[in-house]
Design a protein around this motif. Structure first.
Motif, mmCIF file in Angstrom:
data_model
loop_
_atom_site.group_PDB
_atom_site.id
_atom_site.type_symbol
_atom_site.label_atom_id
_atom_site.label_comp_id
_atom_site.label_asym_id
_atom_site.label_seq_id
_atom_site.Cartn_x
_atom_site.Cartn_y
_atom_site.Cartn_z
ATOM 1 N N GLY A 216 42.276 -8.411 69.120
ATOM 2 C CA GLY A 216 41.021 -7.784 68.715
ATOM 3 C C GLY A 216 40.375 -7.011 69.835
ATOM 4 O O GLY A 216 39.196 -6.650 69.746
ATOM 5 N N TYR A 218 39.342 -8.019 72.595
ATOM 6 C CA TYR A 218 38.452 -8.816 73.448
ATOM 7 C C TYR A 218 39.228 -9.176 74.712
ATOM 8 O O TYR A 218 40.452 -9.306 74.683
ATOM 9 C CB TYR A 218 38.009 -10.108 72.749
ATOM 10 C CG TYR A 218 36.917 -9.910 71.724
ATOM 11 C CD1 TYR A 218 35.610 -10.323 71.998
ATOM 12 C CD2 TYR A 218 37.179 -9.322 70.491
ATOM 13 C CE1 TYR A 218 34.596 -10.146 71.064
ATOM 14 C CE2 TYR A 218 36.172 -9.131 69.552
ATOM 15 C CZ TYR A 218 34.880 -9.553 69.850
ATOM 16 O OH TYR A 218 33.881 -9.370 68.933
ATOM 17 N N THR A 245 29.183 -14.122 70.218
ATOM 18 C CA THR A 245 30.012 -12.975 70.548
ATOM 19 C C THR A 245 29.454 -12.295 71.794
ATOM 20 O O THR A 245 28.342 -12.616 72.230
ATOM 21 C CB THR A 245 30.124 -12.004 69.352
ATOM 22 O OG1 THR A 245 31.156 -11.049 69.614
ATOM 23 C CG2 THR A 245 28.812 -11.293 69.073
ATOM 24 N N ILE B 313 35.370 -0.768 71.717
ATOM 25 C CA ILE B 313 34.919 -0.958 70.339
ATOM 26 C C ILE B 313 35.638 -2.159 69.753
ATOM 27 O O ILE B 313 36.869 -2.233 69.766
ATOM 28 C CB ILE B 313 35.174 0.315 69.497
ATOM 29 C CG1 ILE B 313 34.382 1.488 70.098
ATOM 30 C CG2 ILE B 313 34.799 0.079 68.038
ATOM 31 C CD1 ILE B 313 34.717 2.841 69.480
ATOM 32 N N ARG B 314 34.864 -3.120 69.304
ATOM 33 C CA ARG B 314 35.427 -4.351 68.737
ATOM 34 C C ARG B 314 34.593 -4.809 67.551
ATOM 35 O O ARG B 314 33.371 -4.637 67.545
ATOM 36 C CB ARG B 314 35.395 -5.485 69.774
ATOM 37 C CG ARG B 314 36.442 -5.379 70.877
ATOM 38 C CD ARG B 314 35.999 -6.218 72.067
ATOM 39 N NE ARG B 314 34.791 -5.661 72.625
ATOM 40 C CZ ARG B 314 33.787 -6.362 73.124
ATOM 41 N NH1 ARG B 314 33.825 -7.684 73.114
ATOM 42 N NH2 ARG B 314 32.719 -5.762 73.601
ATOM 43 N N ALA B 315 35.258 -5.443 66.605
ATOM 44 C CA ALA B 315 34.550 -6.070 65.495
ATOM 45 C C ALA B 315 34.053 -7.436 65.944
ATOM 46 O O ALA B 315 34.755 -8.155 66.669
ATOM 47 C CB ALA B 315 35.490 -6.234 64.304
ATOM 48 N N ASP B 316 32.834 -7.798 65.540
ATOM 49 C CA ASP B 316 32.371 -9.179 65.701
ATOM 50 C C ASP B 316 33.246 -10.022 64.783
ATOM 51 O O ASP B 316 33.294 -9.787 63.570
ATOM 52 C CB ASP B 316 30.900 -9.279 65.303
ATOM 53 C CG ASP B 316 30.339 -10.683 65.517
ATOM 54 O OD1 ASP B 316 31.128 -11.651 65.577
ATOM 55 O OD2 ASP B 316 29.114 -10.809 65.597
ATOM 56 N N LEU B 317 33.938 -11.005 65.335
ATOM 57 C CA LEU B 317 34.931 -11.759 64.562
ATOM 58 C C LEU B 317 34.307 -12.685 63.531
ATOM 59 O O LEU B 317 34.998 -13.217 62.668
ATOM 60 C CB LEU B 317 35.835 -12.541 65.527
ATOM 61 C CG LEU B 317 36.552 -11.641 66.558
ATOM 62 C CD1 LEU B 317 37.267 -12.484 67.607
ATOM 63 C CD2 LEU B 317 37.529 -10.700 65.874
ATOM 64 N N GLU B 318 33.003 -12.883 63.622
ATOM 65 C CA GLU B 318 32.343 -13.810 62.693
ATOM 66 C C GLU B 318 31.334 -13.123 61.780
ATOM 67 O O GLU B 318 30.738 -13.784 60.930
ATOM 68 C CB GLU B 318 31.621 -14.912 63.485
ATOM 69 C CG GLU B 318 32.573 -15.743 64.340
ATOM 70 C CD GLU B 318 31.833 -16.717 65.235
ATOM 71 O OE1 GLU B 318 32.110 -17.930 65.127
ATOM 72 O OE2 GLU B 318 30.990 -16.281 66.047
ATOM 73 N N ASN B 319 31.081 -11.835 62.018
ATOM 74 C CA ASN B 319 29.997 -11.155 61.315
ATOM 75 C C ASN B 319 30.533 -9.840 60.749
ATOM 76 O O ASN B 319 30.592 -8.832 61.438
ATOM 77 C CB ASN B 319 28.882 -10.875 62.334
ATOM 78 C CG ASN B 319 27.509 -11.011 61.734
ATOM 79 O OD1 ASN B 319 27.331 -11.594 60.665
ATOM 80 N ND2 ASN B 319 26.535 -10.480 62.428
ATOM 81 N N HIS B 324 30.831 -4.162 68.552
ATOM 82 C CA HIS B 324 30.398 -3.905 69.921
ATOM 83 C C HIS B 324 30.849 -2.501 70.332
ATOM 84 O O HIS B 324 31.969 -2.091 70.016
ATOM 85 C CB HIS B 324 31.056 -4.885 70.901
ATOM 86 C CG HIS B 324 30.669 -6.308 70.698
ATOM 87 N ND1 HIS B 324 29.489 -6.833 71.148
ATOM 88 C CD2 HIS B 324 31.316 -7.349 70.104
ATOM 89 C CE1 HIS B 324 29.419 -8.127 70.849
ATOM 90 N NE2 HIS B 324 30.517 -8.451 70.203
#
Lengths: 353, 353
Positions: A216, A218, A245, B313-319, B324
Motif C-alpha cells: 500500500g 506505506y 494512520t 499518495i496512499r489510501a487510509d487502510l481503515e477509512n 494521504h
C-alpha cells in the motif's frame, strides 16, 4: 523489591542508544551489580563509560549470557532474533529495542506508564516500542481511557538520530557543505535508509521515507507506528475500535521527534481544558501549552530529558470532540534508552526481576 | 491578447519575493514595456537586476502609480493597505502578495489553475494566497471537483524563507554555530515571529508557531490556510460543506514547504490510482510517486521550480475514500512570486489587462 544485585548486560553498548542505556542504567533505581558491555566482534575491546567507571566491550555471542539476570538490548533486529532466545535460555530477562519481537503475540510491548500490566505475562523477552510510537501512546493513553479514541492521524517530524550516529554525522556534514556553498550530495550515504538503493541529503531538506516501503506504499516505520500503537492501547487486540494512520517524515533535526497528531475522541463534550488536565495528570508527560507566552514543545528543549512534552492542544473548530496535539520527546531517551531502563525499573518494582 | 505594452511596477522589489517577481516577470509572456522597482524610502537608490538590465529602486508613495497598468506587490500588509487603493485609483490593477486583502469579499483570491473565473469580477485588487494555501489547493482542486472533499487535515513543514531573507540568514548562522559547538540562542532574533516577544533557534529544531496566536490558540498562519482554502475552493462560500483544519510548523529548511495532508473524500469508491491520475492531469502539478524507486517530493529538489509536486499518495487502510498526500513546492515561487506573475499572465490571456 528484589534484594539481590542484578548482573546486567547491555547488548549493542557502543551505539548511540546503547551508550545512553548505560547512562540511564547508572542513574536508575535498578539494584545492579556487575554490568557488562556487549557488542559485535568489530567493537570488542573498545571502552565505554559507565558513570565514573569504564567498561571494556566484549563480543556478544550465544554463550555470553551465563549468569546474566537482565539484558538491555539495542543491537538491531537480526542480532536480537539470534541472541535474545539464547539469553532467555540462560535464565536472563531481555528488554529489546529492535523491532524484531514487537508484534510477537508472546512478547509484551511496553511503555511503563501506559501498559505495565502487560509485563505480568512475559516469557523472557519484553519489547521496547519504536520511538515514534512511545511518545505517541504517552499522550494518547489518558485520552483513550477517559474519552475513547475513534481515530488517530499522525504526521511525524523525526530526527536524524533515529537512524543512528552515522546519520547524525551525515546530516552535520551536509549542513556544513551547504553553508560553504558546496554540494550536499556526496555526503548522503545512509539516509533515508541505509539498505535501500538511493540516498538523499537531509540537511535543509525533508525526506518522506523512514525505513523501507511495504504494501500500500506505506513505509515500515508508518506500519510500526500504526500496529504498535494498537497493540499497546487496545487490550482486546480488536484494531477496529480505534483507527490509526499516518505519515512519517525525516527532518533535519539531530535529536527529538515531533508529532502533529489529530485525534477524534469518542466524546463530543470533551474540551481542550479536559485534554490539558489529562496531560498534567499523566506521569511522564509534561504539558507545555501556554501560547500567550509562546510556550510549546521544541526538540532542542527536549534533548536530554526523559519526559514527553505535549502542547498546541486545540479543538477542531468544525468537528466536536476532535483535537490537535503537538508531541515532542528525546527519541534516544523516552523513545529508546530511558524507556528500556524504565521497563526494568518497573519490573523490579513489580518483583518480576 | 492585449497588444499594448504594459507599464509594470514591482512593489517591494528588494525583498526575497520581490526579486523573484522581477525574475518571473522577465521570463513571462506578459507584454511588458517599462518596468519600475518600488520599495520603502530606506531602499530607494538600490539597484536590482531585471534580466540583463539593472533597475534603480524608487521610493513607493501614493503618487508612484501614475501611468502604471499593473502593480505586482510584495511589501507587507500595511503597505498594501495604504498603497493598493492609490494604485487602483491611478488606474492600475494590483496583484498583492500580502494577507491584507485576501479575505475581502470584493477581492478575488486566485490560483490561476484553480479558480481563474474569480478574476472576472475583480475591482482592481487581486490577492495572491498564502504560500501554504497555494500548493495545498493545487492538489485539492481536482480531488474536490471529482470526488468532493468532506474533510482536510493538514500538517505543514514550512521553510525559513517564508519569513524573509533575514530568517534565512538567521537559520544559517544558527546552524553554523551549532556545527561549531557554540550556542544558537544569540542568533535567534526573527523567528518564529519577528513582532512577537520571544525568539527561538530554528536550526536543527522545530517551531510549532508561524505568525501570532489568535482565538482558540490557532496561529494566524493556521487560520489563513483554513479560510483561504475555503474561499478558493468553495464557490458558494458555505464553509460547512468542507471541513478544513491543521497545524503549521516551521522547519529548518531554506526553501520549499512540505505538507502532510489527509483528505476524506466524498466517495468511498475513490482509489489511489484515481487520485494519481487526477494529479497527472492537473496543470502545474507534477506527480512524484514511485516509491519502488524512492521517488517522492523533496524541498531541495523543488527549489527554483514553478510546479507543485505531489507524492506518497496512499489510501487510509481503515477509512474508505480517505487518502494521504505529501505536497511540496517552492514557497517563494508557486507560493508567492510565480503565482503573482502567473495571475497577470492569466489576466492578459483573459483580456483583463
Amino acid at each position: 523489591m528484589s534484594e539481590k544485585k542484578l548482573t546486567v548486560a547491555v547488548l549493542g553498548a557502543t551505539g548511540a542508544v546503547g551508550r545512553r542505556i548505560l547512562d540511564q542504567l547508572q542513574q536508575s533505581t535498578i539494584p545492579y551489580g556487575t554490568v557488562r558491555a556487549l557488542a559485535s566482534a568489530k567493537s570488542a575491546g573498545e571502552k565505554v563509560p559507565f558513570g565514573h567507571e569504564v567498561l571494556t566491550v566484549e563480543e556478544a555471542t550465544a554463550s555470553s549470557f551465563e549468569g546474566v539476570d537482565l539484558v538491555l538490548a539495542s543491537a538491531g533486529g537480526s542480532v536480537s532474533k539470534n541472541l535474545a532466545p539464547a539469553a532467555v535460555k540462560a535464565g536472563a530477562v531481555v528488554i529489546d529495542n529492535s523491532s524484531y519481537w514487537r508484534m510477537d503475540n508472546n512478547v509484551p510491548l511496553v511503555v511503563p506508564e501506559v501498559n505495565p500490566e502487560a509485563l505480568l505475562h512475559h516469557k523472557g523477552i519484553i519489547a521496547n516500542p519504536n520511538c515514534s510510537t512511545t511518545q505517541l501512546v504517552m499522550a494518547l493513553k489518558p485520552i483513550h481511557d477517559r474519552f475513547g479514541l475513534d481515530q488517530v492521524i499522525i504526521s511525524t517530524y523525526q530526527a536524524a538520530s533515529g537512524a543512528g550516529q552515522a546519520a547524525i554525522d551525515e546530516v552535520k556534514a551536509e549542513a556544513q557543505a551547504r553553508l560553504n556553498g558546496q554540494s550536499m550530495a556526496e555526503h548522503a550515504k545512509i539516509l533515508p535508509v541505509k539498505s535501500d538503493k538511493k540516498h538523499y541529503p537531509l540537511a535543509f531538506n525533508l525526506l518522506p521515507q523512514i525505513d523501507v516501503f511495504e504494501d500500500g506504499d506505506y513505509t515500515h516505520e508508518e506500519y510500526k507506528m500504526i500496529h504498535e500503537t494498537k497493540k499497546i492501547l487496545l487490550d482486546d487486540k480488536d484494531s477496529r475500535e480505534m483507527k490509526v494512520t499516518g505519515t512519517a517524515v525525516r527532518v533535519p533535526v539531530i535529536i527529538g521527534h515531533g508529532e502533529s497528531v489529530y485525534v477524534q475522541t469518542g466524546d463530543e463534550q470533551a474540551t481542550v481544558a479536559d485534554i490539558r488536565q489529562l496531560m498534567v495528570d499523566f506521569p511522564g508527560v509534561v504539558l507545555e501549552d501556554d501560547v500567550a507566552h509562546q510556550v510549546y514543545p521544541q526538540p532542542v528543549e527536549a534533548e536530554g530529558k526523559r519526559e514527553t512534552f505535549v502542547g498546541r492542544i486545540r479543538a477542531d473548530l468544525e468537528n466536536p470532540g476532535a483535537f490537535h496535539l503537538w508531541i515532542v520527546s528525546d527519541n534516544l531517551l523516552k523513545g529508546a534508552a530511558w524507556n528500556t531502563v524504565e521497563i526494568a525499573e518497573k519490573m523490579v518494582e513489580m518483583n518480576l526481576l
